[in-house]
Design a protein around this motif. Structure first.
Motif, PDB file in Angstrom:
ATOM      1  N   ILE A 287       1.169 155.656 -77.973  1.00 20.31           N
ATOM      2  CA  ILE A 287       2.326 155.126 -77.129  1.00 20.31           C
ATOM      3  C   ILE A 287       2.022 154.826 -75.903  1.00 20.31           C
ATOM      4  N   CYS A 288       2.425 153.832 -75.312  1.00 17.65           N
ATOM      5  CA  CYS A 288       2.114 153.411 -73.922  1.00 17.65           C
ATOM      6  C   CYS A 288       3.303 153.314 -73.025  1.00 17.65           C
ATOM      7  N   GLU A 289       3.214 153.941 -71.840  1.00 15.45           N
ATOM      8  CA  GLU A 289       4.334 154.075 -70.720  1.00 15.45           C
ATOM      9  C   GLU A 289       3.809 154.026 -69.473  1.00 15.45           C
ATOM     10  N   ILE A 290       4.740 153.374 -68.476  1.00 16.17           N
ATOM     11  CA  ILE A 290       4.482 152.916 -67.505  1.00 16.17           C
ATOM     12  C   ILE A 290       5.240 154.174 -66.408  1.00 16.17           C
ATOM     13  N   VAL A 291       4.301 154.885 -65.623  1.00 16.91           N
ATOM     14  CA  VAL A 291       5.060 156.061 -64.803  1.00 16.91           C
ATOM     15  C   VAL A 291       4.868 155.881 -63.323  1.00 16.91           C
ATOM     16  N   GLY A 292       5.727 156.228 -62.550  1.00 24.81           N
ATOM     17  CA  GLY A 292       5.447 156.001 -61.122  1.00 24.81           C
ATOM     18  C   GLY A 292       4.390 157.154 -60.547  1.00 24.81           C
ATOM     19  N   ASN A 293       3.873 156.949 -59.203  1.00 27.27           N
ATOM     20  CA  ASN A 293       2.623 157.769 -58.946  1.00 27.27           C
ATOM     21  C   ASN A 293       3.138 158.561 -57.988  1.00 27.27           C
ATOM     22  N   GLU A 294       4.347 158.983 -57.967  1.00 27.04           N
ATOM     23  CA  GLU A 294       4.944 159.967 -57.042  1.00 27.04           C
ATOM     24  C   GLU A 294       4.175 161.203 -57.202  1.00 27.04           C
ATOM     25  N   ASP A 295       4.127 162.020 -56.115  1.00 27.75           N
ATOM     26  CA  ASP A 295       3.584 163.320 -55.986  1.00 27.75           C
ATOM     27  C   ASP A 295       4.232 164.198 -57.465  1.00 27.75           C
ATOM     28  N   LYS A 296       3.329 164.706 -57.880  1.00 32.69           N
ATOM     29  CA  LYS A 296       3.705 165.548 -59.329  1.00 32.69           C
ATOM     30  C   LYS A 296       3.636 166.933 -59.261  1.00 32.69           C
ATOM     31  N   ASP A 297       2.902 167.474 -58.095  1.00 34.16           N
ATOM     32  CA  ASP A 297       2.708 168.906 -58.056  1.00 34.16           C
ATOM     33  C   ASP A 297       3.929 169.607 -57.478  1.00 34.16           C
ATOM     34  N   TYR A 298       4.309 170.748 -58.255  1.00 34.48           N
ATOM     35  CA  TYR A 298       5.291 171.580 -57.514  1.00 34.48           C
ATOM     36  C   TYR A 298       4.946 172.902 -57.932  1.00 34.48           C
ATOM     37  N   CYS A 299       5.519 174.005 -57.366  1.00 34.25           N
ATOM     38  CA  CYS A 299       5.689 175.582 -57.535  1.00 34.25           C
ATOM     39  C   CYS A 299       6.559 176.119 -56.936  1.00 34.25           C
ATOM     40  N   PHE A 300       7.101 177.008 -58.011  1.00 33.33           N
ATOM     41  CA  PHE A 300       8.342 177.707 -57.572  1.00 33.33           C
ATOM     42  C   PHE A 300       7.871 179.272 -57.863  1.00 33.33           C
ATOM     43  N   ILE A 301       8.229 180.203 -57.018  1.00 33.36           N
ATOM     44  CA  ILE A 301       8.222 181.463 -56.916  1.00 33.36           C
ATOM     45  C   ILE A 301       9.466 182.362 -57.168  1.00 33.36           C
ATOM     46  N   LEU A 302       9.462 183.401 -58.365  1.00 27.00           N
ATOM     47  CA  LEU A 302      10.504 184.028 -58.573  1.00 27.00           C
ATOM     48  C   LEU A 302      10.371 185.519 -58.227  1.00 27.00           C
ATOM     49  N   GLN A 303      11.023 185.882 -57.022  1.00 30.58           N
ATOM     50  CA  GLN A 303      10.772 187.622 -56.856  1.00 30.58           C
ATOM     51  C   GLN A 303      11.475 188.179 -57.701  1.00 30.58           C
ATOM     52  N   SER A 304      12.602 187.724 -58.285  1.00 33.03           N
ATOM     53  CA  SER A 304      13.381 188.391 -59.476  1.00 33.03           C
ATOM     54  C   SER A 304      14.053 187.462 -60.235  1.00 33.03           C
ATOM     55  N   MET A 305      14.479 188.024 -61.521  1.00 36.62           N
ATOM     56  CA  MET A 305      15.185 187.140 -62.486  1.00 36.62           C
ATOM     57  C   MET A 305      16.375 186.264 -62.009  1.00 36.62           C
ATOM     58  N   GLN A 306      16.280 184.820 -61.871  1.00 37.96           N
ATOM     59  CA  GLN A 306      17.438 184.111 -61.702  1.00 37.96           C
ATOM     60  C   GLN A 306      17.421 182.746 -62.345  1.00 37.96           C
ATOM     61  N   CYS A 307      18.863 182.211 -62.633  1.00 37.61           N
ATOM     62  CA  CYS A 307      18.727 181.283 -63.328  1.00 37.61           C
ATOM     63  C   CYS A 307      18.768 179.947 -62.408  1.00 37.61           C
ATOM     64  N   ILE A 308      17.807 179.019 -62.391  1.00 43.63           N
ATOM     65  CA  ILE A 308      17.715 177.996 -61.455  1.00 43.63           C
ATOM     66  C   ILE A 308      17.519 176.684 -62.466  1.00 43.63           C
ATOM     67  N   LYS A 309      17.665 175.508 -61.604  1.00 41.69           N
ATOM     68  CA  LYS A 309      17.372 174.314 -62.440  1.00 41.69           C
ATOM     69  C   LYS A 309      17.062 173.217 -61.453  1.00 41.69           C
ATOM     70  N   ASN A 310      16.041 172.373 -61.816  1.00 40.46           N
ATOM     71  CA  ASN A 310      15.499 171.471 -61.009  1.00 40.46           C
ATOM     72  C   ASN A 310      14.973 169.999 -61.898  1.00 40.46           C
ATOM     73  N   SER A 311      14.336 169.320 -61.177  1.00 38.28           N
ATOM     74  CA  SER A 311      13.708 168.196 -61.840  1.00 38.28           C
ATOM     75  C   SER A 311      12.900 168.151 -63.173  1.00 38.28           C
ATOM     76  N   TYR A 312      12.243 169.396 -63.082  1.00 38.19           N
ATOM     77  CA  TYR A 312      11.157 169.561 -64.019  1.00 38.19           C
ATOM     78  C   TYR A 312      11.570 170.773 -65.154  1.00 38.19           C
ATOM     79  N   PHE A 313      12.236 171.625 -65.028  1.00 41.35           N
ATOM     80  CA  PHE A 313      12.665 172.782 -65.853  1.00 41.35           C
ATOM     81  C   PHE A 313      14.073 173.399 -65.298  1.00 41.35           C
ATOM     82  N   LYS A 314      14.728 174.427 -66.209  1.00 40.96           N
ATOM     83  CA  LYS A 314      15.750 174.935 -65.979  1.00 40.96           C
ATOM     84  C   LYS A 314      15.231 176.344 -66.602  1.00 40.96           C
ATOM     85  N   ILE A 315      15.926 177.477 -65.778  1.00 41.37           N
ATOM     86  CA  ILE A 315      15.755 178.924 -66.499  1.00 41.37           C
ATOM     87  C   ILE A 315      17.111 179.146 -67.109  1.00 41.37           C
ATOM     88  N   SER A 316      17.211 179.764 -68.239  1.00 42.29           N
ATOM     89  CA  SER A 316      18.493 180.082 -69.081  1.00 42.29           C
ATOM     90  C   SER A 316      18.152 181.436 -69.772  1.00 42.29           C
TER      91      SER A 316
END
Length: 405
Positions: A287-316
């Motif tokens: 499979i071939c696909e063209i993807v933009g070269n925007e910065d793909k690094d991200y990091c989220f730190i959770l001090q306690s359990m919480q439901c969050i949602k962003n461009s990469y994942f969601k917690i449920s």
């Protein structure tokens, strides 16, 4: 006169030659709603004579006429400049008079000349010869005389007492088209003319079928290498070029050699990552696909359990088993980030490099860069969403679910 021309308003391009004057008279005879557009470049001493011929006809039959007298600045190619000027004028007239399109008097000889030039230059055009109709910059262009020869246009004018003028520049061999016209087209027999026109028709039929295949494969942002590589080489190259163009990649304008390199990559069984302009082409598991070269690094730190949602994942608190993980207070703070090359996860039979896990699961290269992993306070990977969790964090009652987007 074709039915699709009747009952509509048209801008008619009229130079004063026998072909355009024949078209103009046919429109009038058939009561077509028309506005005549004439361009006087003053390139020849007889240019005013041609304009007068058109004016006289329009005055006699009370037809609205629009004329411009453009002047070329600089020493650019006159033919290219003149073409741009006249079509811009035709488009402007379309807007001014709210016309349905433009009628142009290209005839059968023009079609043959164009095709022979295409063969001579070994070009691969969108249409062999001349298309009967097309959309140009959003405006409809129709050529009603393609079934008539130049001589038939002249005969029409003579038989219907329509005045016309001959452009003397067309009598010389200054331009390549004039050479083809005088040395080849004018000497063709009726049978030779018929055979060439049939050849053009056959090629356009093939082109039409070919275009359907090209569009089928190139319209998607994803290119299925398994199916594409089953096609013949010439068709593959056209598909790759169009696919790049559809994905707004300037690489489609690059050399044939560059497109051939991409073709070899597509036909290979290997995975590739090729930098393009502001993007990257990923080939992974056919499979071939063209993807933009925007910065793909991200990091989220959770001090306690919480439901969050962003461009990469969601917690449920609910989800599939492959997204589930069980944690204790000692696991916090929990980090969720994109995967690193050295990341490993503990399984029943030992630890496994996550990138190796991706390969085994045939995860596309482009997806691996943003795939989230969940780490505990000891910096151990305890979950790779969509694949599985650390053996020590598996239970039938998981604490939460991390769902990859």
């Amino acid at each position: 006169m074709q039915k699709k021309i009747l009952n509509k308003k048209w801008i008619v391009a009229v130079s004063g030659g026998p072909d355009s004057m024949a078209l103009l008279d046919m429109c009038r005879e058939n009561h077509v709603d028309i506005i005549v557009a004439h361009v006087n470049y003053h390139k020849r001493k007889t240019a005013n004579r041609d304009e007068k011929c058109v004016r006289d006809y329009c005055t006699k039959y009370k037809i609205e006429l629009k004329v411009i007298h453009p002047k070329q600045k600089g020493k650019d190619n006159f033919q290219a400049w003149a073409r741009d000027v006249r079509y811009a004028f035709f488009f402007k007239c379309c807007d001014e008079f709210v016309a349905d399109g433009i009628l142009v008097a290209h005839h059968q000889d023009d079609c043959i000349e164009t095709y022979l030039l295409q063969k001579q230059r070994k070009s691969i055009p969108d249409t062999y010869g001349i298309a009967e109709s097309l959309i140009m910059q959003g405006y409809k262009l129709v050529r009603p005389l393609l079934k008539m020869s130049k001589q038939e246009c002249i005969d029409y004018c003579n038989n219907h007492h329509v005045q016309y003028q001959i452009d003397e520049s067309n009598l010389t061999d200054t331009y390549s088209r004039n050479k083809i016209r005088h040395q080849v087209v004018e000497k063709l027999t009726k049978q030779e003319r018929k055979e060439i026109l049939q050849e053009v028709k056959n090629l356009n039929t093939q082109k039409h079928e070919q275009t359907k295949i090209i569009n089928k494969f190139s319209k998607s942002s994803i290119l299925d290498c398994t199916k594409v590589k089953e096609l013949d080489e010439e068709l593959r190259l056209l598909i790759i070029r169009q696919w790049l163009k559809n994905n707004k990649q300037e690489e489609h304008k690059k050399s044939r050699d560059f497109i051939r390199q991409l073709d070899k990559m597509i036909c290979s069984t290997k995975n590739y990552e090729i930098p393009l302009r502001n993007t990257t082409l990923y080939k992974s598991y056919q499979i071939c696909e063209i993807v933009g070269n925007e910065d793909k690094d991200y990091c989220f730190i959770l001090q306690s359990m919480q439901c969050i949602k962003n461009s990469y994942f969601k917690i449920s608190y609910k989800g599939d088993r492959k997204d589930a993980v069980s944690v204790t207070e000692e696991d916090f703070p929990i980090t969720i980030r994109n995967v690193n090359p050295k990341d490993k996860i503990k399984l029943r039979l030992g630890s496994k490099n996550i990138h190796r896990w991706f390969i085994d699961r045939k995860i596309p290269l482009k997806d691996r860069k943003t795939w989230p992993v969940v780490l505990n306070s000891k910096n151990e990977v305890i979950l790779v969403p969509g694949i599985g969790c650390n053996v020590e964090h598996y239970t039938i009652k998981p604490s939460f679910f991390v769902i990859k987007y």
